[in-house]
Design an enzyme around this catalytic site. Structure first.
Site, PDB file in Angstrom:
ATOM      1  CG  HIS A 101      -2.018  -1.031   1.123  1.00  0.00           C
ATOM      2  ND1 HIS A 101      -3.140  -1.012   1.902  1.00  0.00           N
ATOM      3  CD2 HIS A 101      -2.125  -2.125   0.347  1.00  0.00           C
ATOM      4  CE1 HIS A 101      -3.893  -2.062   1.607  1.00  0.00           C
ATOM      5  NE2 HIS A 101      -3.274  -2.747   0.670  1.00  0.00           N
ATOM      6  CD  GLU A 104     -14.128   4.132  -1.401  1.00  0.00           C
ATOM      7  OE1 GLU A 104     -13.523   5.227  -1.432  1.00  0.00           O
ATOM      8  OE2 GLU A 104     -14.706   3.700  -0.394  1.00  0.00           O
ATOM      9  CE1 TYR A 121     -13.468  12.198  -1.993  1.00  0.00           C
ATOM     10  CE2 TYR A 121     -11.784  13.382  -0.783  1.00  0.00           C
ATOM     11  CZ  TYR A 121     -12.762  13.358  -1.751  1.00  0.00           C
ATOM     12  OH  TYR A 121     -13.057  14.485  -2.460  1.00  0.00           O
ATOM     13  CE1 TYR A 146      -7.675  -8.159   0.103  1.00  0.00           C
ATOM     14  CE2 TYR A 146      -6.110  -7.141   1.609  1.00  0.00           C
ATOM     15  CZ  TYR A 146      -6.758  -7.160   0.390  1.00  0.00           C
ATOM     16  OH  TYR A 146      -6.505  -6.177  -0.527  1.00  0.00           O
TER      17      TYR A 146
END
Lengths: 376, 151
Positions: A150, A243, A253, A264
């Site tokens: 990430h 998204e 957001y 997961y």
């Protein structure tokens, strides 16, 4: 009996016509574009940039910057890259040209720096001279994390020539996406010399990182400024909940306070999908398609696709063409799914064709073109 | 043997139940820290959802950890001696954190979100300790019988 026979006959003819028209429609639908391979043997390519002289730069996640010239991948690699932390999804990421590249030869490169226990998104500016990066300068260093996952690390220029950088939440540190003293899970805005623009939304507020432009993001893997100056961003959700967002400065957001996905492990991340003062996505995907690159088509080759968003999908192994009506997605077409390839990046070339990078150790640069222009 | 197996499965299920409930509360506490309020019905629904969604993977992680840990505890008690219950508690204390460490080491991430903070890991480990303590108590007679037979 006779009537029954006629009815069956009519039904049969009708059915034949229906099948024939369906086949004709499908033929038409599948033959208005075709894919050709420009280059093979790219090792996990990540990003693509078009130089004014028609060369192309391709970043490979393993830490190489490659040049494509006259449709051929040069053996020689671009030199002068900094030390890069390469592990799993971490490595060399985005390459973006300066808006004035033609005159200053400047470009910006994002990558993961540091080590396994302490790594971060870093961005350098450099000038490209022949096959070497010169005058390299680190202009951004993100918050530290302890996972290779990430990073986000996509970049885009706003019309005022400030640079937006996406930063992922670092996976293990997802709560940081809501913390304004961290740069994880944010979109950040800087000047190209690394300084902070004076009109950033949180500038001067105590305890808040001045680089923050928007927050509450998970792993944003594409950001673009549309022709009408809208900022489109998409981000990987967990299990479900990818998204597409329309960014406005200073807004939250939602991740991980609100989400349409689950972890997961099967665990809930939040019981909420919406909350006050948190933005809803324009579109979300369940199950996940793992969106990667994105382009807004503004070329001349496919006039029917003007203004459509094209999204590369890794897990979705396809390209998603989104038709917009204002800020709403009114239609989604799944393209190239028959190729069963993970798609990492997608760009509109200066020639109006759409270029696509596939994600694999034998990655390809593909070119999407109208069928009639394919040379055999 | 059958009784021990049933007890093992039962205790793994108990640990899974406890860890799952605690895990959900840790995640909900995180959500609350973002300024959202979590009502009791939402909390109950989230806990039930996690029992179904997170439960199976937690059971796999906990049961496989306990299996290795209990075998080591059994033989450690047999060959080294000491307090049998303490060996099993030691197993309960170490298996889950070790499993998380191994996953973090190999995959570069901690798959159970509630175990990402020291407090979360501590609370989950406590659940495992309680479960292994109960297992040690329930299998005490079996163990004594075995020792008598050996003598």
């Amino acid at each position: 009996m006779n009537n029954n026979h006629k009815m069956v006959k009519r039904f049969g003819i009708g059915l034949c016509l229906l099948v024939a028209s369906t086949i004709t429609y499908a033929e038409t639908a599948t033959t208005n574009y075709q894919v050709s391979t420009v280059v093979n043997k790219l090792k996990f390519p990540w990003s693509l940039a078009f130089l004014p002289n028609n060369d192309m730069l391709v970043s490979e996640r393993g830490g190489s910057l490659r040049m494509i010239r006259d449709g051929k991948l040069l053996e020689q690699k671009i030199t002068g890259l900094p030390e890069i932390y390469v592990r799993g999804p971490a490595g060399l990421f985005d390459v973006v040209l300066d808006p004035n590249f033609s005159s200053n030869q400047k470009l910006y490169i994002s990558y993961s720096g540091g080590s396994a226990d302490n790594n971060y998104v870093e961005v350098i500016s450099a000038t490209l001279q022949d096959m070497a990066l010169k005058q390299t300068k680190v202009i951004f260093t993100g918050s530290p994390r302890n996972t290779p996952h990430h990073h986000g690390a996509r970049m885009a220029f706003l019309p005022d020539d400030t640079l937006l950088i996406t930063a992922g939440d670092g996976f293990n540190m997802r709560d940081q996406a809501q913390s304004l003293d961290s740069m994880l899970g944010k979109v950040l805005r800087i000047n190209t010399d690394g300084s902070i623009p004076a009109d950033n939304p949180f500038i001067g507020e105590k305890g808040i990182r001045p680089e923050i432009y928007t927050y509450g993001h998970r792993n944003p893997q594409a950001i673009l400024i549309s022709k009408s100056n809208k900022i489109w961003l998409h981000e990987h959700g967990p299990k479900g909940g990818d998204e597409l967002n329309l960014l406005k400065p200073g807004l939250n957001y939602g991740w991980p306070a609100i989400t349409h996905g689950i972890d997961y492990s099967g665990a809930i991340i939040s019981p909420f999908t919406e909350a006050e003062c948190m933005e809803q996505p324009i579109k979300y995907w369940i199950p996940s398609i793992a969106p990667a690159g994105m382009t807004e088509y503004q070329g001349d080759i496919f006039p029917q696709w003007q203004g459509n968003l094209f999204i590369a999908a890794l897990a979705g192994q396809s390209v998603r063409r989104l038709v917009l009506d204002g800020n709403k997605v009114i239609e989604e077409e799944v393209m190239l799914a028959d190729r069963n390839q993970r798609i990492r990046d997608i760009r509109t070339g200066p020639d109006g064709y759409i270029y696509i990078l596939t994600d694999s150790p034998q990655g390809q640069l593909l070119k999407l073109m109208p069928k009639s222009t394919v040379k055999h | 043997m059958v009784k021990t197996s049933v007890l093992f499965i039962g205790i793994s299920l108990l640990a899974t139940l406890l860890v799952c409930i605690v895990s959900t509360q840790i995640i909900l506490a995180e959500v609350q820290s973002f300024g959202l309020s979590v009502s009791i019905p939402v909390r109950l629904h989230a806990t039930m959802t996690d029992l179904v969604g997170l439960g199976p993977i937690l059971f796999l992680i906990i049961a496989s950890g306990f299996l290795i840990g209990f075998i080591i505890a059994k033989y450690a008690y047999q060959f080294i001696g000491g307090n049998r219950t303490a060996w099993f508690i030691a197993a309960g204390c170490t298996t889950f954190p070790l499993t998380m460490y191994l996953i973090q080491y190999t995959m570069g991430l901690t798959v159970i979100a509630s175990a990402r903070t020291p407090l979360g890991l501590f609370l989950i480990t406590c659940c495992c300790i309680v479960s292994t303590w109960i297992y040690a108590r329930l299998t005490l007679n079996n163990s004594n019988d075995n020792k008598t037979v050996q003598n």
